[in-house]
Design a protein around this motif. Structure first.
Motif, PDB file in Angstrom:
ATOM      1  N   ARG A   6      33.506  39.786  32.546  1.00 12.85           N
ATOM      2  CA  ARG A   6      34.559  39.553  33.533  1.00 12.85           C
ATOM      3  C   ARG A   6      34.407  40.581  34.643  1.00 12.85           C
ATOM      4  O   ARG A   6      34.100  41.731  34.395  1.00 12.85           O
ATOM      5  N   ILE A   7      34.626  40.151  35.855  1.00 10.10           N
ATOM      6  CA  ILE A   7      34.621  41.113  36.953  1.00 10.10           C
ATOM      7  C   ILE A   7      35.946  41.012  37.701  1.00 10.10           C
ATOM      8  O   ILE A   7      36.565  39.952  37.759  1.00 10.10           O
ATOM      9  N   ALA A   8      36.377  42.159  38.227  1.00  9.58           N
ATOM     10  CA  ALA A   8      37.592  42.175  39.043  1.00  9.58           C
ATOM     11  C   ALA A   8      37.174  41.936  40.491  1.00  9.58           C
ATOM     12  O   ALA A   8      36.612  42.813  41.138  1.00  9.58           O
ATOM     13  N   ALA A   9      37.377  40.721  40.971  1.00  7.75           N
ATOM     14  CA  ALA A   9      36.939  40.381  42.327  1.00  7.75           C
ATOM     15  C   ALA A   9      37.892  40.959  43.362  1.00  7.75           C
ATOM     16  O   ALA A   9      37.484  41.304  44.467  1.00  7.75           O
ATOM     17  N   VAL A  10      39.172  41.039  43.011  1.00  7.68           N
ATOM     18  CA  VAL A  10      40.189  41.616  43.896  1.00  7.68           C
ATOM     19  C   VAL A  10      41.133  42.438  43.023  1.00  7.68           C
ATOM     20  O   VAL A  10      41.563  41.974  41.975  1.00  7.68           O
ATOM     21  N   THR A  11      41.429  43.656  43.446  1.00 12.91           N
ATOM     22  CA  THR A  11      42.290  44.534  42.654  1.00 12.91           C
ATOM     23  C   THR A  11      43.353  45.172  43.540  1.00 12.91           C
ATOM     24  O   THR A  11      43.035  45.661  44.636  1.00 12.91           O
ATOM     25  N   GLY A  32      35.602  40.080  48.437  1.00 13.23           N
ATOM     26  CA  GLY A  32      36.746  39.478  47.771  1.00 13.23           C
ATOM     27  C   GLY A  32      37.729  38.762  48.675  1.00 13.23           C
ATOM     28  O   GLY A  32      38.790  38.322  48.215  1.00 13.23           O
ATOM     29  N   LYS A  33      37.399  38.594  49.923  1.00 11.94           N
ATOM     30  CA  LYS A  33      38.335  37.981  50.876  1.00 11.94           C
ATOM     31  C   LYS A  33      38.692  36.539  50.490  1.00 11.94           C
ATOM     32  O   LYS A  33      39.858  36.165  50.455  1.00 11.94           O
ATOM     33  N   SER A  34      37.655  35.757  50.200  1.00 13.69           N
ATOM     34  CA  SER A  34      37.918  34.345  49.886  1.00 13.69           C
ATOM     35  C   SER A  34      38.602  34.190  48.536  1.00 13.69           C
ATOM     36  O   SER A  34      39.435  33.293  48.357  1.00 13.69           O
ATOM     37  N   VAL A  35      38.261  35.060  47.598  1.00 13.00           N
ATOM     38  CA  VAL A  35      38.920  35.007  46.287  1.00 13.00           C
ATOM     39  C   VAL A  35      40.414  35.247  46.471  1.00 13.00           C
ATOM     40  O   VAL A  35      41.252  34.563  45.874  1.00 13.00           O
ATOM     41  N   GLU A  76      49.959  41.223  44.652  1.00 11.97           N
ATOM     42  CA  GLU A  76      49.801  42.538  44.031  1.00 11.97           C
ATOM     43  C   GLU A  76      48.441  42.764  43.404  1.00 11.97           C
ATOM     44  O   GLU A  76      47.825  43.781  43.580  1.00 11.97           O
ATOM     45  N   ALA A  77      48.034  41.803  42.646  1.00 13.46           N
ATOM     46  CA  ALA A  77      46.748  41.995  42.001  1.00 13.46           C
ATOM     47  C   ALA A  77      46.119  40.645  41.727  1.00 13.46           C
ATOM     48  O   ALA A  77      46.742  39.777  41.164  1.00 13.46           O
ATOM     49  N   VAL A  78      44.931  40.481  42.177  1.00  9.16           N
ATOM     50  CA  VAL A  78      44.194  39.275  41.876  1.00  9.16           C
ATOM     51  C   VAL A  78      42.957  39.769  41.166  1.00  9.16           C
ATOM     52  O   VAL A  78      42.077  40.360  41.755  1.00  9.16           O
ATOM     53  N   GLU A  79      42.938  39.590  39.890  1.00  9.22           N
ATOM     54  CA  GLU A  79      41.855  40.179  39.117  1.00  9.22           C
ATOM     55  C   GLU A  79      41.227  39.144  38.221  1.00  9.22           C
ATOM     56  O   GLU A  79      41.814  38.127  37.928  1.00  9.22           O
ATOM     57  N   ALA A  80      40.049  39.469  37.809  1.00  6.57           N
ATOM     58  CA  ALA A  80      39.383  38.592  36.862  1.00  6.57           C
ATOM     59  C   ALA A  80      39.891  38.859  35.443  1.00  6.57           C
ATOM     60  O   ALA A  80      39.489  38.236  34.503  1.00  6.57           O
ATOM     61  N   TYR A 252      37.066  46.501  50.734  1.00  2.00           N
ATOM     62  CA  TYR A 252      35.761  46.991  50.272  1.00  2.00           C
ATOM     63  C   TYR A 252      35.739  46.877  48.756  1.00  2.00           C
ATOM     64  O   TYR A 252      36.640  47.405  48.081  1.00  2.00           O
ATOM     65  N   ALA A 253      34.741  46.206  48.244  1.00  3.91           N
ATOM     66  CA  ALA A 253      34.553  46.066  46.797  1.00  3.91           C
ATOM     67  C   ALA A 253      35.851  45.670  46.088  1.00  3.91           C
ATOM     68  O   ALA A 253      36.232  46.266  45.081  1.00  3.91           O
ATOM     69  N   GLY A 254      36.539  44.675  46.643  1.00  3.07           N
ATOM     70  CA  GLY A 254      37.701  44.102  45.969  1.00  3.07           C
ATOM     71  C   GLY A 254      39.023  44.806  46.220  1.00  3.07           C
ATOM     72  O   GLY A 254      40.057  44.376  45.714  1.00  3.07           O
ATOM     73  N   ARG A 255      39.009  45.880  47.004  1.00  2.00           N
ATOM     74  CA  ARG A 255      40.267  46.585  47.285  1.00  2.00           C
ATOM     75  C   ARG A 255      40.523  46.662  48.776  1.00  2.00           C
ATOM     76  O   ARG A 255      39.581  46.801  49.562  1.00  2.00           O
ATOM     77  N   ILE A 256      41.801  46.617  49.144  1.00  8.47           N
ATOM     78  CA  ILE A 256      42.165  46.864  50.536  1.00  8.47           C
ATOM     79  C   ILE A 256      42.122  48.380  50.732  1.00  8.47           C
ATOM     80  O   ILE A 256      42.847  49.116  50.064  1.00  8.47           O
ATOM     81  N   VAL A 257      41.228  48.835  51.615  1.00  8.89           N
ATOM     82  CA  VAL A 257      41.070  50.281  51.790  1.00  8.89           C
ATOM     83  C   VAL A 257      41.781  50.795  53.038  1.00  8.89           C
ATOM     84  O   VAL A 257      41.994  51.990  53.188  1.00  8.89           O
ATOM     85  N   GLU A 258      42.134  49.879  53.937  1.00 12.32           N
ATOM     86  CA  GLU A 258      42.902  50.298  55.115  1.00 12.32           C
ATOM     87  C   GLU A 258      43.724  49.118  55.588  1.00 12.32           C
ATOM     88  O   GLU A 258      43.284  47.978  55.552  1.00 12.32           O
TER      89      GLU A 258
END
Ligand SMILES: Nc1ncnc2c1ncn2[C@@H]1O[C@H](COP(=O)(O)OP(=O)(O)OP(=O)(O)O)[C@@H](O)[C@H]1O
Ligand code: NI
Length: 344
Positions: A6-11, A32-35, A76-80, A252-258
């Protein structure tokens, strides 16, 4: 993933989007934008797991002629991994039904949400068009379903809808396979605009378009936010984002960084997260300096900040845990802190 991995595409994606506002979601391919967009519409594959909540405020379905206001808040969280939590009944400033898009059932999503309360310009329009039906047939069906357009009004309404997305009227009788990528994109945009949905998700709506058509398309999408509708613009095209966005979220890599106002991001003091700054500086009309290195594999993320291995500012603490989004930036060593503090 193969082998049951399992991978966390969006966290930990947390954001809100107000009526009348355009939020641009930017970031490199695969971040992870489209996910995230698919999760908001219940369009992820069955084996994906989404947790958290995504509250859509506002009046009910956008029926003929009415323009309800809408607000989406906090995915809040979209995760695998993880499980969906129970719906959180929240206050409803617009006085209409609040729906949690994460926990809503397929029946509700299909009948009242998709196209009506949340429109989508899909990233792969060709895959969303029915191969055996012409563009005109697609437009007629959507006009009937979402606006109740009568038979006699359909031809003019279809031309009007096509025109909004710069789709040429003399191509209306073409089938999806007879369209170029750019034309399929415009057909998908025309379809997505018909419902005048309070929230529109536009996933790379300008792929394959020339610069003048990009401008025309994003300006039309911006007009969608008039009368209190909201737009989430997912794009690689930072110039398009700069043109129409009120706020910018960088992933970046599934997280909103800014996440912050577009004026400060594209102008002064500029992005605060080193990745976001690098993204902007990579543009040909800026420094034209690419960010060194490659984004990490989502299945193999470091324990700390996922950008740290590529980051010139990385230092103490960066390898410990991913920094939370705090004051609009998820970084222990952001740019321009003094400048930003002085302006506050
Ligand atoms: N159905 C799926 N099964 C497994 N992994 C997936 C699936 N869909 C997406 N992913 C993975 O999730 C991650 C995020 O993908 P996503 O499509 O959201 O990226 P993106 O930011 O939209 O990229 P792009 O700019 O190329 O459209 C990618 O690493 C992708 O490989
Ligand atoms: Ni995408």
């Amino acid at each position: 993933m193969p082998g049951g991995r399992r991978i966390a595409a969006v966290t930990d994606a947390t954001f809100d989007l107000a009526p009348g506002e355009c939020l641009a979601l930017v970031g490199e391919s695969g971040c992870g934008k489209s996910v995230l967009a698919s999760a908001l519409l219940g369009l992820l594959p069955r084996n994906a797991t989404v947790s958290g909540s995504a509250l859509l405020y506002g009046a009910g379905a956008a029926s003929a002629g009415t323009v309800p206001t809408g607000t989406a808040e906090a995915a809040e969280a979209v995760e695998a991994t993880g499980t969906a939590q129970a719906p959180r009944p929240g206050p409803d400033p617009a006085g209409g039904a609040v729906i949690d898009l994460v926990t809503a059932g397929e029946r509700d999503l299909a009948r009242t949400v998709r196209g009506r309360r949340v429109g989508l310009v899909p990233q792969s329009p060709a895959a969303h068009l029915t191969p055996v039906r012409t563009v005109r047939a697609h437009l007629y069906e959507t006009l009937r379903a979402l606006r109740g357009t009568g038979r006699r009004e359909l031809p003019a309404a279809a031309e009007d809808a096509a025109g909004r997305a710069a789709f040429p009227a003399d191509h209306l009788d073409r089938y999806p396979h007879e369209l170029s990528g750019g034309l399929a994109q415009r057909a998908a945009t025309a379809l997505a605009l018909i419902g005048d949905a309070p929230l529109l998700l536009a996933d790379e709506p300008t792929t394959g378009l020339d610069r003048d058509l990009v401008t025309r398309t994003v300006d039309e999408l911006r007009r969608h936010t008039d009368d209190g509708r909201a737009l989430l613009l997912i794009t690689h095209d930072l110039a398009a984002a700069e043109r129409i966005a009120d706020r910018v979220a960088v992933m970046y890599a599934g997280r909103i960084v800014e996440l912050g106002p577009a004026g400060a991001f594209f102008g002064s003091p500029g992005p605060r997260h080193p990745y976001a700054r690098g993204l902007l500086n990579a543009l040909p009309d800026r420094d034209f300096t690419p960010i060194p290195g490659m984004p990490p594999e989502l299945g193999d993320l470091p324990a700390g900040c996922a950008f740290a291995p590529r980051c010139a500012r990385a230092g103490a603490g960066c390898a410990d845990a991913p920094p939370a989004l705090d004051g609009g930036v998820a970084c222990l060593h952001p740019h321009s802190d003094d400048q930003v503090a002085a302006r506050a």
